[in-house]
Design an enzyme around this catalytic site. Sequence first.
Site, PDB file in Angstrom:
ATOM      1  N   ARG A 280     -12.904  -5.060  -6.616  1.00 16.46           N
ATOM      2  CA  ARG A 280     -12.434  -5.712  -5.395  1.00 16.46           C
ATOM      3  C   ARG A 280     -13.625  -5.999  -4.480  1.00 16.46           C
ATOM      4  O   ARG A 280     -14.428  -5.116  -4.181  1.00 16.46           O
ATOM      5  CB  ARG A 280     -11.412  -4.807  -4.699  1.00 16.46           C
TER       6      ARG A 280
ATOM      7  N   PHE B 161       0.862  -1.172   0.000  1.00 12.46           N
ATOM      8  CA  PHE B 161       0.000   0.000   0.000  1.00 12.46           C
ATOM      9  C   PHE B 161       0.905   1.231   0.000  1.00 12.46           C
ATOM     10  O   PHE B 161       1.888   1.278   0.746  1.00 12.46           O
ATOM     11  CB  PHE B 161      -0.891  -0.013   1.251  1.00 12.46           C
TER      12      PHE B 161
ATOM     13  N   ASP C  60       2.587  -5.757   8.357  1.00 10.33           N
ATOM     14  CA  ASP C  60       1.360  -4.962   8.281  1.00 10.33           C
ATOM     15  C   ASP C  60       0.197  -5.939   8.143  1.00 10.33           C
ATOM     16  O   ASP C  60       0.103  -6.673   7.160  1.00 10.33           O
ATOM     17  CB  ASP C  60       1.437  -4.022   7.077  1.00 10.33           C
TER      18      ASP C  60
ATOM     19  N   TYR D 123     -10.440  -0.708  11.365  1.00  7.12           N
ATOM     20  CA  TYR D 123     -11.701  -0.322  10.739  1.00  7.12           C
ATOM     21  C   TYR D 123     -12.105  -1.240   9.591  1.00  7.12           C
ATOM     22  O   TYR D 123     -13.136  -1.029   8.968  1.00  7.12           O
ATOM     23  CB  TYR D 123     -11.670   1.134  10.250  1.00  7.12           C
ATOM     24  N   LYS D 124     -11.319  -2.271   9.310  1.00 10.15           N
ATOM     25  CA  LYS D 124     -11.678  -3.213   8.246  1.00 10.15           C
ATOM     26  C   LYS D 124     -12.399  -4.412   8.871  1.00 10.15           C
ATOM     27  O   LYS D 124     -13.548  -4.295   9.294  1.00 10.15           O
ATOM     28  CB  LYS D 124     -10.432  -3.629   7.474  1.00 10.15           C
TER      29      LYS D 124
END
Length: 395
Positions: A370, A126, A195, A220-221
């Site tokens: 996605r 990312f 990560d 938050y995922k």
Amino acid sequence: MSDLARDAQQYDADDPLAGRRALFVLDDGVYLDGNSLGALARSVPGRVEDVVRRQWGALKIRSWDESGWWTAPERIGDRIAPLVGAAAGQIVVGDSTSVNVFKALVGAVRLADDDRDEILVDATTFPTDGYIAGSAARLTGRTLRPVRPDEVPAALSGRTAAVLLNHVDYRTGRLYDLPSLTAAVHAAGAIAVWDLCHSAGALPVGLDEHGVDLAVGCTYKYLNGGPGSPAYLYVRGELQDRFDSPLPGWNSHAEPFGMREAYEPAAGALRGRVGTPDILSMLALEAALEVWDGVSVDEVRTKSLALTDFFLECVREYVPEGRVESLTPVRHEERGSQVALRCAPDAGDVMKRLIARGVVGDFRHPDVLRFGFTPLYVGFADVERAARVLAEELR
């Protein structure tokens, strides 16, 4: 009703996690974007109201002690710990993922021998992780070397100080081999930093079991903590007395209210704290984590693989041949909890049409659709419907 729709009904009837769906606020649509923002847990609004009205409104500053605000970062860290395979006392919650990547990577370099002058970073990471790694390299006088995760073992050398890797690729959903890559990093005498943003809450991680040194992740995922909810930092117990955070703050001081001129880090994972924590979002996260009570991560992983297998089966059956191409590995040991479909040349427009019809995924430039599968609230009927609507939009 198609055979696949009947299969979906039976799978949902047999699903041991099906009851968890009722713990979330969901509409009649299909939400497959939990790998970007998890759904709202029903326990959160009432808890936030209590924090605002009673703890802040009535108790005010007394809540730092009486409502447990002061100990929230490590208390909530201990709630996350079992979800990533860590014992208590090794995770502290607070700050953003980016800030924690910076703390972890600079801290990792400081743990390494002085003559190790190179940092390896996942070349497919990312973007922010890459930006932070570049800054950490400049600040520590090291050279940054981007490599693909499968190239890491060959790239390691006596020069390697630290390696920053993603457990799951955010674009493709590819799961990397954390145990073997961590072992390779250690065999080279370097420090492993992982990560976990796209794996925590979706699959077993095994931080303690596999000897990971440092790890960071968002909440938050798949952990459903809410937009901008605080991230977390894992520091393996054996390294905590040597972990030297590049962001020492009063909240991580051994005597935070001593207001001393000289900095002395607190013992344990607390030295990963920096400043005053964001109490409102942190306590919303704590409420959200209650949906995990009594849930096995292994059980979540089993359903995740079943959901993604079924989605790929439905796509093969429904979608016109040649219209999409899966970028997500078929092998379970290489797959996270999302499916990425290449859909050229109109992926962005296709996703907009899907969302308009109640199937919410996301688009990644230039041509990727996605879809994230959160096993606690996504069912097999959702999966069948998503693939069917996708096919209708692509015909």
